[in-house]
Design an enzyme around this catalytic site. Structure first.
Site, PDB file in Angstrom:
ATOM      1  N   HIS A 109       0.811  -1.221   0.000  1.00 17.31           N
ATOM      2  CA  HIS A 109       0.000   0.000   0.000  1.00 17.31           C
ATOM      3  C   HIS A 109       0.848   1.276   0.000  1.00 17.31           C
ATOM      4  O   HIS A 109       0.289   2.379  -0.093  1.00 17.31           O
ATOM      5  CB  HIS A 109      -0.936   0.016   1.214  1.00 17.31           C
ATOM      6  CG  HIS A 109      -2.005  -1.028   1.177  1.00 17.31           C
ATOM      7  ND1 HIS A 109      -2.907  -1.144   0.140  1.00 17.31           N
ATOM      8  CD2 HIS A 109      -2.309  -2.033   2.048  1.00 17.31           C
ATOM      9  CE1 HIS A 109      -3.717  -2.158   0.379  1.00 17.31           C
ATOM     10  NE2 HIS A 109      -3.373  -2.717   1.524  1.00 17.31           N
ATOM     11  N   HIS A 150      -6.528  -7.373  -0.544  1.00 18.16           N
ATOM     12  CA  HIS A 150      -6.663  -5.936  -0.759  1.00 18.16           C
ATOM     13  C   HIS A 150      -5.871  -5.520  -1.993  1.00 18.16           C
ATOM     14  O   HIS A 150      -4.754  -5.998  -2.199  1.00 18.16           O
ATOM     15  CB  HIS A 150      -6.138  -5.146   0.453  1.00 18.16           C
ATOM     16  CG  HIS A 150      -6.781  -5.523   1.742  1.00 18.16           C
ATOM     17  ND1 HIS A 150      -6.257  -6.511   2.575  1.00 18.16           N
ATOM     18  CD2 HIS A 150      -7.901  -5.062   2.351  1.00 18.16           C
ATOM     19  CE1 HIS A 150      -7.033  -6.627   3.638  1.00 18.16           C
ATOM     20  NE2 HIS A 150      -8.035  -5.773   3.524  1.00 18.16           N
ATOM     21  N   ASP A 237      -4.725 -13.138   2.870  1.00 17.64           N
ATOM     22  CA  ASP A 237      -5.996 -12.786   3.488  1.00 17.64           C
ATOM     23  C   ASP A 237      -7.203 -13.060   2.592  1.00 17.64           C
ATOM     24  O   ASP A 237      -8.323 -12.679   2.925  1.00 17.64           O
ATOM     25  CB  ASP A 237      -6.008 -11.333   3.971  1.00 17.64           C
ATOM     26  CG  ASP A 237      -5.178 -10.405   3.108  1.00 17.64           C
ATOM     27  OD1 ASP A 237      -4.799 -10.805   1.987  1.00 17.64           O
ATOM     28  OD2 ASP A 237      -4.885  -9.286   3.546  1.00 17.64           O
TER      29      ASP A 237
END
Length: 395
Positions: A109, A150, A237
């Site tokens: 990120h 994500h 995840d």
């Protein structure tokens, strides 16, 4: 026997966001205990390496810090990045065939310009490694496959203008999960058009949908791109037990993916089911990367595993069709855009693309390509916008 896989562990005991935060040292400690219990460190196929401190110059190849990168990081960030560089050295020296850096803090990120922590990330450790590989070893074409639930908005930001880096991310749809990005129309800037591939999946997608997507699209794109190295941003995840997401992938699903992908270097990213998932997912990935049997790696409790909804496969098939067309037409579209910009009409094409595709983000590339072709032929955009809408069945 020459080791096939190098492992680098760095649990970062001295770095935390808070004592109870999901991103904590236990993410790696449970995995290490599992590997020790299984005796994997005693196998000749696996060799453990120590991480090292990355230099500030290493980080600055990928980042601009505000006010400076040195002011924003801790020694843990330098060691996490250094663990990735140690993995790169192990592979490039030929000591091992592949390497897996199980390190934290994570990084995907973190964007080119760093102001502070975002999404648990301050330093984009994969990007630092990519730039290191190019600077030290002269590697040019690199594919980064991001398997975190994500979207790796930081990696996308850094590689967005680079035609020699293919960034592929499959993730839970950004309309349902942080950071809210990662849609199919985010395809790269004109000079790198088509080398940023986003594949947003419906919540509840499991092993079936994941491998349907890989076999039907991702593998073909990788074969066509012909990277010199494949890097896996190995987020875990997507697992069915992860508390921060809503997917349904199993340890076997991840292991089979690692087996198919054959990444040269994997770097741990997310994954917050500390006891129920990470020890088993990591074990499966490690065995697959070491060319060993992973067939018996199964979570002891799969009671929370949900059956995948058929709508998930429909989304996958849609992505295969639309993104496949995007990939096949990328060079022609890139050329059209460059010619349009050269002709001074790039802004008009961009505005037209935004207006026409407001209700259908996934088809922006087709609109942009048509707009650029119209510009090249000297026709006015306004006269042909309705024809393009009709051809693509926009409503």
């Amino acid at each position: 026997m020459k080791p096939k896989l190098g492992l680098i562990f760095f649990p970062a005991f001295d770095w935390m966001i808070s004592p109870t935060h999901p991103e904590r040292q236990e993410r790696l400690l449970y995995t290490r205990d599992q590997l020790l219990e299984e005796g994997l460190f005693d196998l000749p196929q696996i060799r453990e390496y120590r991480p090292r401190l990355a230099e500030i110059n290493d980080l600055q190849r990928a980042h601009i810090g505000v006010p400076s990168i040195a002011r924003l990081i801790t020694p843990a960030h330098r060691t996490s990045a250094g663990g990735c560089l140690a993995a790169a050295d192990a592979v490039m020296s030929g000591e091992v065939k592949r390497a897996f850096a199980l390190v934290r803090p994570p990084g995907h990120h973190a964007m080119r310009v760093v102001h502070g922590i975002r999404g648990f990330c301050t330093v984009n450790i994969e990007a630092v490694m990519v730039e290191y590989l190019r600077s030290v070893y002269g590697i040019k074409k690199i594919a980064v496959v991001d398997t975190d639930v994500h979207h790796g908005d930081g990696s996308q930001d850094i590689f967005y203008h680079d035609p020699d880096t293919l960034y592929i991310s499959f993730h839970q749809d950004g309309r349902t999960l942080y950071p809210g990005t990662g849609f199919p129309d985010e395809v790269g800037s004109p000079a790198a058009w088509g080398t940023n591939i986003n594949l947003p999946l419906l919540p509840g997608t499991g092993d079936e949908g994941l491998h349907r997507l890989y076999d039907g699209l991702i593998q073909h794109i990788l074969d066509d791109f012909e990277p010199e190295l494949i890097i896996n941003s190995a987020g875990q995840d997507n697992h069915f037990s992860d508390p921060l997401a809503s997917m349904a992938v199993t340890a076997q699903g991840y292991a089979k993916l690692a087996d198919k992908l054959q990444a040269d270097i994997a770097v741990l990213e997310g994954g917050y089911s500390v006891e129920a998932a990470l020890p088993y997912v990591n074990t499966g990935i490690i065995l697959a990367m070491a060319d060993m049997d992973y067939g018996k790696v199964v979570e002891p409790d799969q009671s929370d595993l949900r059956q995948q909804d058929e709508r998930c496969n429909k989304r996958v098939d849609q992505l295969i069709a639309e993104t496949g067309e995007l990939w096949r037409s990328r060079l022609n579209t890139r050329s059209c855009w460059q010619n349009a910009v050269t002709a001074g009409a790039g802004r008009k094409a961009f505005i037209m693309m935004k207006k026409v595709s407001e209700k259908n983000r996934s088809r922006q590339l087709i609109i942009a390509g048509n707009a650029a072709v119209i510009l090249r032929s000297g026709l006015r955009l306004q006269e042909h916008a309705s024809a393009i809408r009709a051809r693509l069945s926009f409503r």
